[in-house]
Scaffold this active site. Structure first.
Site, mmCIF file in Angstrom:
data_model
loop_
_atom_site.group_PDB
_atom_site.id
_atom_site.type_symbol
_atom_site.label_atom_id
_atom_site.label_comp_id
_atom_site.label_asym_id
_atom_site.label_seq_id
_atom_site.Cartn_x
_atom_site.Cartn_y
_atom_site.Cartn_z
ATOM 1 N N HIS A 70 60.830 70.805 83.267
ATOM 2 C CA HIS A 70 60.604 69.738 82.283
ATOM 3 C C HIS A 70 59.744 70.236 81.122
ATOM 4 O O HIS A 70 58.533 70.377 81.242
ATOM 5 C CB HIS A 70 59.877 68.600 83.016
ATOM 6 C CG HIS A 70 59.664 67.357 82.210
ATOM 7 N ND1 HIS A 70 59.620 66.124 82.788
ATOM 8 C CD2 HIS A 70 59.460 67.151 80.891
ATOM 9 C CE1 HIS A 70 59.406 65.203 81.855
ATOM 10 N NE2 HIS A 70 59.301 65.807 80.692
ATOM 11 N N ARG A 74 62.184 70.913 71.343
ATOM 12 C CA ARG A 74 62.296 70.246 70.026
ATOM 13 C C ARG A 74 63.481 70.665 69.168
ATOM 14 O O ARG A 74 63.487 70.383 67.956
ATOM 15 C CB ARG A 74 61.008 70.443 69.206
ATOM 16 C CG ARG A 74 59.720 70.046 69.919
ATOM 17 C CD ARG A 74 59.702 68.586 70.264
ATOM 18 N NE ARG A 74 58.378 68.163 70.733
ATOM 19 C CZ ARG A 74 58.193 67.136 71.569
ATOM 20 N NH1 ARG A 74 59.224 66.454 72.041
ATOM 21 N NH2 ARG A 74 56.997 66.793 71.945
ATOM 22 N N HIS A 214 56.884 63.844 86.083
ATOM 23 C CA HIS A 214 55.439 63.740 85.807
ATOM 24 C C HIS A 214 54.731 62.573 86.489
ATOM 25 O O HIS A 214 54.206 61.676 85.836
ATOM 26 C CB HIS A 214 55.162 63.722 84.296
ATOM 27 C CG HIS A 214 56.091 62.895 83.449
ATOM 28 N ND1 HIS A 214 56.303 61.564 83.676
ATOM 29 C CD2 HIS A 214 56.855 63.234 82.372
ATOM 30 C CE1 HIS A 214 57.153 61.113 82.776
ATOM 31 N NE2 HIS A 214 57.505 62.105 81.981
ATOM 32 N N ASP A 280 55.844 69.710 81.436
ATOM 33 C CA ASP A 280 55.963 68.670 80.402
ATOM 34 C C ASP A 280 55.353 69.167 79.080
ATOM 35 O O ASP A 280 54.744 68.384 78.338
ATOM 36 C CB ASP A 280 55.330 67.340 80.826
ATOM 37 C CG ASP A 280 55.839 66.173 79.973
ATOM 38 O OD1 ASP A 280 56.737 66.393 79.131
ATOM 39 O OD2 ASP A 280 55.329 65.050 80.134
ATOM 40 N N GLY A 295 51.543 63.732 74.023
ATOM 41 C CA GLY A 295 52.007 65.016 74.553
ATOM 42 C C GLY A 295 50.964 66.112 74.491
ATOM 43 O O GLY A 295 50.028 66.062 73.686
HETATM 44 O O1 DOR Z 1 53.656 62.739 76.502
HETATM 45 C C1 DOR Z 1 54.878 62.798 76.406
HETATM 46 N N1 DOR Z 1 55.476 63.513 75.442
HETATM 47 N N2 DOR Z 1 55.629 62.090 77.265
HETATM 48 C C2 DOR Z 1 56.971 61.994 77.116
HETATM 49 O O2 DOR Z 1 57.589 61.367 77.921
HETATM 50 C C3 DOR Z 1 57.655 62.597 75.977
HETATM 51 C C4 DOR Z 1 56.877 63.726 75.454
HETATM 52 C C5 DOR Z 1 57.340 64.166 74.105
HETATM 53 O O3 DOR Z 1 58.542 64.299 73.898
HETATM 54 O O4 DOR Z 1 56.484 64.426 73.268
HETATM 55 ZN ZN ZN Z 2 58.545 61.996 80.219
#
Ligand code: DOR
Ligand code: ZN
Length: 399
Positions: A70, A74, A214, A280, A295
């Site tokens: 995960h 981008r 997550h 993540d 994020g």
């Molecule tokens: O914190 C996050 N960022 N959670 C997500 O589910 C998406 C991700 C992102 O794409 O920045």
């Molecule tokens: Zn997510």
């Protein structure tokens, strides 16, 4: 400044000697022989390595390459945050030899053509290996399913990460396809515990393969434990930040939990209730963060964050390896993740005695968004090897 070399040397017939060999099933001092990109032999102690290039690891650990289920690369559409060149180099530096990229891009990756293009573009760079995850709903909505049959020729993974699936009818249709075609669906659940409980009810009615992304809350873990006890086909991951931090308001989704949540996440990592650790990795520019985007950019240090927690809680290195390699490999269906003859020779070389302070100036990722700058962490990835080729080494002197 560290020495970085991203090489593509043709060294695939090679022996790594004097290593601590760690995977989900073993932890001993030994050597490993690689021929034609596959593990040929795993031996305790030394081994004769006639005609092979020899790399003496001087007691460093050799683990199966980490596999990240995960991450956010981008592409397409947001190359100001990350791109394959930066992201997959950062992953490689962090010990990840395979990375699965989420589909919440601009536009979303929701066609066979888009999945195939990203796989081709990313893998042509010879950095970390890349598997594009497809959206499960067109444009990441829970209205119209994507063409799973056609897309399934290019990826075994589907997810609308970042956006909860609220429609029961859509979810049931997706699970029925998963059951028939065998692919895995990764779910971002929001609000986490309530949505997980609802999804599990649907899983028990429809079958299919359900994986929760997550996990961050004690309550979610109780619900998943119950489902696993009942024999449901469910797995889950957590991210290093939920293992390492609590009571921290840095913008990330799901938000970092309470002290009790963190202890539950650590306990579930130890017990096996949480199957995998995934980064993540969610890069954003400073401006995006100022505008409230969620994020954490984490490829460069994710391993160290998780390892620090495992050390402080006396959880074994084999369990760490299982969560970073064996389990994700099994979920994706890769011939990777264990140090066994016939498996792909993807390795992460780790110095468990190294300690360092996280410094965003060292990040190879395009984005430096993290609440962990300045944290003192333990264990550092020194070298990453894919198919027997050394793709990255932190310190040239090691060879
Ligand atoms: O914190 C996050 N960022 N959670 C997500 O589910 C998406 C991700 C992102 O794409 O920045
Ligand atoms: Zn997510």
């Amino acid at each position: 400044m560290r020495v970085l070399r991203l090489s593509d040397m043709a060294l695939s017939d090679i022996a790594f000697v004097n290593a601590r060999l760690i995977d989900a099933k073993r932890d001993f001092a030994g050597s490993i022989e690689v021929r034609g990109g596959k593990i040929q032999k795993v031996a305790r102690g030394a081994m004769p390595a006639d005609g092979l290039k020899i790399v003496d690891l001087n007691g460093l650990a050799l683990m199966p390459g980490f596999i990240d289920l995960h991450a956010h690369l981008r592409i397409p559409g947001q190359s100001h945050k990350e791109d394959f060149g930066h992201g997959l180099a950062a992953a490689l530096i962090g010990g990840f030899t395979t990375v699965c990229g989420m589909a919440n891009t601009a536009p979303a990756v929701d066609t066979a053509q888009a999945v195939a293009k990203n796989n081709k573009d990313a893998n042509s760079l010879n950095l970390a290996g890349y598997i594009q995850i497809s959206a499960i709903g067109q444009s990441l909505a829970d209205r119209v399913l994507v063409d799973t049959k056609e897309i399934g020729k290019h990826t075994p993974l589907f997810s609308n990460d970042g956006i909860n699936i609220d429609s029961s009818a859509f979810l049931k249709e997706a699970l029925a396809r998963s059951r028939e075609e065998g692919f895995l669906i990764l779910f971002h659940c929001e609000p986490e515990s309530e949505s997980i409980a609802k999804h599990l009810q649907e899983l028990s009615e429809c079958g299919g393969r359900m994986h929760f992304c997550h996990i961050s809350r004690a309550q979610s873990l109780e619900i998943i434990q119950k489902a696993k006890n009942e024999g449901l086909n469910v797995t889950c991951e957590t991210a290093p930040h939920y293992l390492y931090a609590s009571e921290n308001s840095y913008a990330v989704n799901p938000p970092i939990g309470t002290h009790a949540d963190r202890l539950a996440v650590i306990g579930a990592a130890r017990s096996g209730l949480i199957d995998a650790i995934a980064t993540d990795h969610a890069p954003h520019t400073e401006e995006d963060k100022a505008n409230g985007m969620n994020g954490i950019s984490s490829f460069d240090y994710a391993f160290s964050l998780a390892n620090t927690v495992f050390e402080e809680n006396s959880i074994s290195k084999s369990r760490l390896s299982e969560m970073l390699s064996a389990c994700p490999a099994k979920l994706i269906g890769l011939n990777k993740g264990l140090l066994e003859p016939g498996m792909d020779a993807d390795f992460s070389i780790v110095d468990f005695s190294a300690e360092y302070q996280i410094n965003t100036n060292d990040f190879y990722s395009k984005s430096k968004n993290t609440p962990f700058a300045g944290e003192h962490v333990k264990g550092r990835t020194e070298m990453s090897i894919i198919g027997g080729n050394i793709r990255h080494e932190r310190n040239r002197q090691a060879l």
